[in-house]
Write a protein that holds these residues in place. Structure first.
Motif, mmCIF file in Angstrom:
data_model
loop_
_atom_site.group_PDB
_atom_site.id
_atom_site.type_symbol
_atom_site.label_atom_id
_atom_site.label_comp_id
_atom_site.label_asym_id
_atom_site.label_seq_id
_atom_site.Cartn_x
_atom_site.Cartn_y
_atom_site.Cartn_z
ATOM 1 N N ARG A 17 14.264 -14.956 102.466
ATOM 2 C CA ARG A 17 14.310 -13.648 103.113
ATOM 3 C C ARG A 17 15.742 -13.302 103.512
ATOM 4 N NH1 ARG A 17 9.093 -11.976 104.421
ATOM 5 N NH2 ARG A 17 9.815 -10.528 106.019
ATOM 6 N N LEU A 18 16.467 -14.277 104.044
ATOM 7 C CA LEU A 18 17.859 -14.051 104.388
ATOM 8 C C LEU A 18 18.665 -13.693 103.146
ATOM 9 C CD1 LEU A 18 20.213 -14.119 106.386
ATOM 10 C CD2 LEU A 18 20.394 -16.587 105.962
ATOM 11 N N CYS A 19 18.380 -14.345 102.043
ATOM 12 C CA CYS A 19 19.080 -14.069 100.794
ATOM 13 C C CYS A 19 18.835 -12.635 100.337
ATOM 14 C CB CYS A 19 18.619 -15.059 99.731
ATOM 15 S SG CYS A 19 19.610 -15.015 98.221
ATOM 16 N N VAL A 20 17.618 -12.146 100.492
ATOM 17 C CA VAL A 20 17.304 -10.758 100.129
ATOM 18 C C VAL A 20 18.151 -9.798 100.953
ATOM 19 C CG1 VAL A 20 15.527 -8.972 100.115
ATOM 20 C CG2 VAL A 20 14.978 -11.279 99.339
ATOM 21 N N TYR A 21 18.256 -10.054 102.253
ATOM 22 C CA TYR A 21 19.061 -9.183 103.106
ATOM 23 C C TYR A 21 20.539 -9.248 102.746
ATOM 24 C CZ TYR A 21 15.169 -8.071 106.232
ATOM 25 O OH TYR A 21 13.996 -7.587 106.758
ATOM 26 N N VAL A 22 21.023 -10.429 102.393
ATOM 27 C CA VAL A 22 22.423 -10.566 101.983
ATOM 28 C C VAL A 22 22.683 -9.747 100.715
ATOM 29 C CG1 VAL A 22 24.151 -12.173 101.080
ATOM 30 C CG2 VAL A 22 22.802 -12.794 103.092
ATOM 31 N N SER A 53 25.150 -5.097 98.231
ATOM 32 C CA SER A 53 24.996 -3.950 97.344
ATOM 33 C C SER A 53 25.526 -2.686 98.016
ATOM 34 C CB SER A 53 23.524 -3.770 96.954
ATOM 35 O OG SER A 53 23.372 -2.660 96.089
ATOM 36 N N GLY A 54 25.222 -2.508 99.297
ATOM 37 C CA GLY A 54 25.735 -1.352 100.025
ATOM 38 C C GLY A 54 27.246 -1.378 100.118
ATOM 39 N N CYS A 55 27.802 -2.547 100.383
ATOM 40 C CA CYS A 55 29.250 -2.714 100.461
ATOM 41 C C CYS A 55 29.906 -2.405 99.112
ATOM 42 C CB CYS A 55 29.554 -4.148 100.900
ATOM 43 S SG CYS A 55 31.300 -4.493 101.200
ATOM 44 N N PHE A 56 29.327 -2.911 98.057
ATOM 45 C CA PHE A 56 29.843 -2.742 96.700
ATOM 46 C C PHE A 56 29.885 -1.265 96.303
ATOM 47 C CE2 PHE A 56 28.986 -2.786 92.029
ATOM 48 C CZ PHE A 56 30.100 -3.509 91.616
ATOM 49 N N VAL A 57 28.820 -0.539 96.627
ATOM 50 C CA VAL A 57 28.736 0.876 96.259
ATOM 51 C C VAL A 57 29.837 1.682 96.928
ATOM 52 C CG1 VAL A 57 27.358 2.975 96.583
ATOM 53 C CG2 VAL A 57 26.297 0.915 95.661
ATOM 54 N N MET A 58 30.012 1.498 98.234
ATOM 55 C CA MET A 58 31.002 2.308 98.935
ATOM 56 C C MET A 58 32.428 1.924 98.557
ATOM 57 S SD MET A 58 29.499 4.663 100.378
ATOM 58 C CE MET A 58 31.016 5.328 101.071
ATOM 59 N N ALA A 59 32.668 0.643 98.309
ATOM 60 C CA ALA A 59 33.995 0.238 97.861
ATOM 61 C C ALA A 59 34.319 0.877 96.517
ATOM 62 C CB ALA A 59 34.068 -1.283 97.768
ATOM 63 N N LEU A 60 33.338 0.889 95.610
ATOM 64 C CA LEU A 60 33.560 1.531 94.310
ATOM 65 C C LEU A 60 33.791 3.024 94.457
ATOM 66 C CD1 LEU A 60 31.119 0.014 91.648
ATOM 67 C CD2 LEU A 60 33.568 -0.351 91.915
ATOM 68 N N ALA A 85 14.274 -4.696 97.222
ATOM 69 C CA ALA A 85 14.288 -5.627 98.356
ATOM 70 C C ALA A 85 13.172 -5.318 99.336
ATOM 71 C CB ALA A 85 15.647 -5.563 99.058
ATOM 72 N N VAL A 86 12.917 -4.039 99.573
ATOM 73 C CA VAL A 86 11.825 -3.662 100.479
ATOM 74 C C VAL A 86 10.505 -4.212 99.978
ATOM 75 C CG1 VAL A 86 10.470 -1.728 101.374
ATOM 76 C CG2 VAL A 86 12.967 -1.598 101.375
ATOM 77 N N ARG A 87 10.233 -4.001 98.698
ATOM 78 C CA ARG A 87 8.964 -4.489 98.132
ATOM 79 C C ARG A 87 8.866 -6.009 98.201
ATOM 80 N NH1 ARG A 87 5.204 -6.538 97.303
ATOM 81 N NH2 ARG A 87 3.557 -6.276 95.738
ATOM 82 N N THR A 94 23.096 -0.049 104.783
ATOM 83 C CA THR A 94 24.038 0.938 105.308
ATOM 84 C C THR A 94 25.141 0.269 106.115
ATOM 85 O OG1 THR A 94 22.253 2.573 105.403
ATOM 86 C CG2 THR A 94 24.239 3.072 106.642
ATOM 87 N N LEU A 95 24.804 -0.808 106.807
ATOM 88 C CA LEU A 95 25.836 -1.575 107.506
ATOM 89 C C LEU A 95 26.840 -2.131 106.496
ATOM 90 C CD1 LEU A 95 26.871 -2.801 110.165
ATOM 91 C CD2 LEU A 95 25.387 -4.774 109.723
ATOM 92 N N GLY A 96 26.341 -2.613 105.369
ATOM 93 C CA GLY A 96 27.238 -3.071 104.305
ATOM 94 C C GLY A 96 28.120 -1.945 103.796
#
Length: 205
Positions: A5-10, A15-22, A130-132, A153-155
């Protein structure tokens, strides 16, 4: 189990971090070819919003077919692979677009599509998947969705601040891109390793 579960959140966080950096790097990359006007940002934001919306639809559909941590990790790796042209062929791609489209507005939009449509669409599949994967009972769906999108979104927030406030001051565009791709590869492979060790499924809490 907690490790899965922790891995899913990571994965959702990265993914959020990657999108905004790009997104930030995308506007910077387009600048030398199409200027730095508001139309460049308009093109980048439009492309990213459209790509993410399609990714959400695809991720929701994929999640209905035997979701697993291994497949979620594979989506992160696929987004990384789709972003390779951004690092390896960015200049020739943008030069070709600029040579063929005289209007900088549409050139910026076409350049955004050429470089970022695929990686951002794939990245958009991560959160709904991830939600599913984390929903263990009917009543938990809303709570899980809230946590996943909070983490994602935090990412995005951290990715925006880190890229715009620090990374661009220390590294050039190619170095930042290489770092993003290497981090995606590391996190995706770590997810696959956890999935392989635990059977690939996230156990109910």
């Amino acid at each position: 189990m907690r490790s899965e579960r922790l891995c899913v959140y990571v994965l959702a966080f990265w993914s959020g971090c990657f999108v905004m950096a790009l997104e930030l790097l995308g506007a910077r990359a387009l600048g030398p070819y199409f200027g730095s006007g508001i139309y460049v940002w308009g093109a980048v934001i439009t492309l990213f919003m459209l790509s993410l919306s399609l990714g959400y639809l695809i991720g929701g559909s994929l999640s209905a077919r035997g979701p697993s941590l291994a497949r979620l990790s594979a989506l992160v790796l696929l987004a990384m692979a789709a972003a390779l042209p951004c690092a390896l062929a960015q200049e020739p791609i943008l030069e070709a677009v600029a040579a063929r489209i005289e209007d900088a507005r549409y050139g910026a939009l076409a350049g955004s599509v050429a470089l970022f449509f695929l990686p951002i669409t794939v990245s958009g599949t991560v959160s709904p998947y991830a939600v599913r994967l984390l929903v263990d009972r009917l009543g938990s769906a809303g709570r899980v969705a809230g946590w996943v999108f909070f983490v994602s979104t935090l990412g995005s927030t951290i990715g925006t601040l880190a890229t715009s406030f620090y990374l661009v001051l220390v590294f050039d565009l190619d170095q930042i891109m290489a770092g993003l791709l290497a981090t995606s590869a590391g996190i995706g492979l770590a997810g696959l390793a956890v999935a392989r060790g635990k059977g690939g499924h996230v156990a109910a809490a």
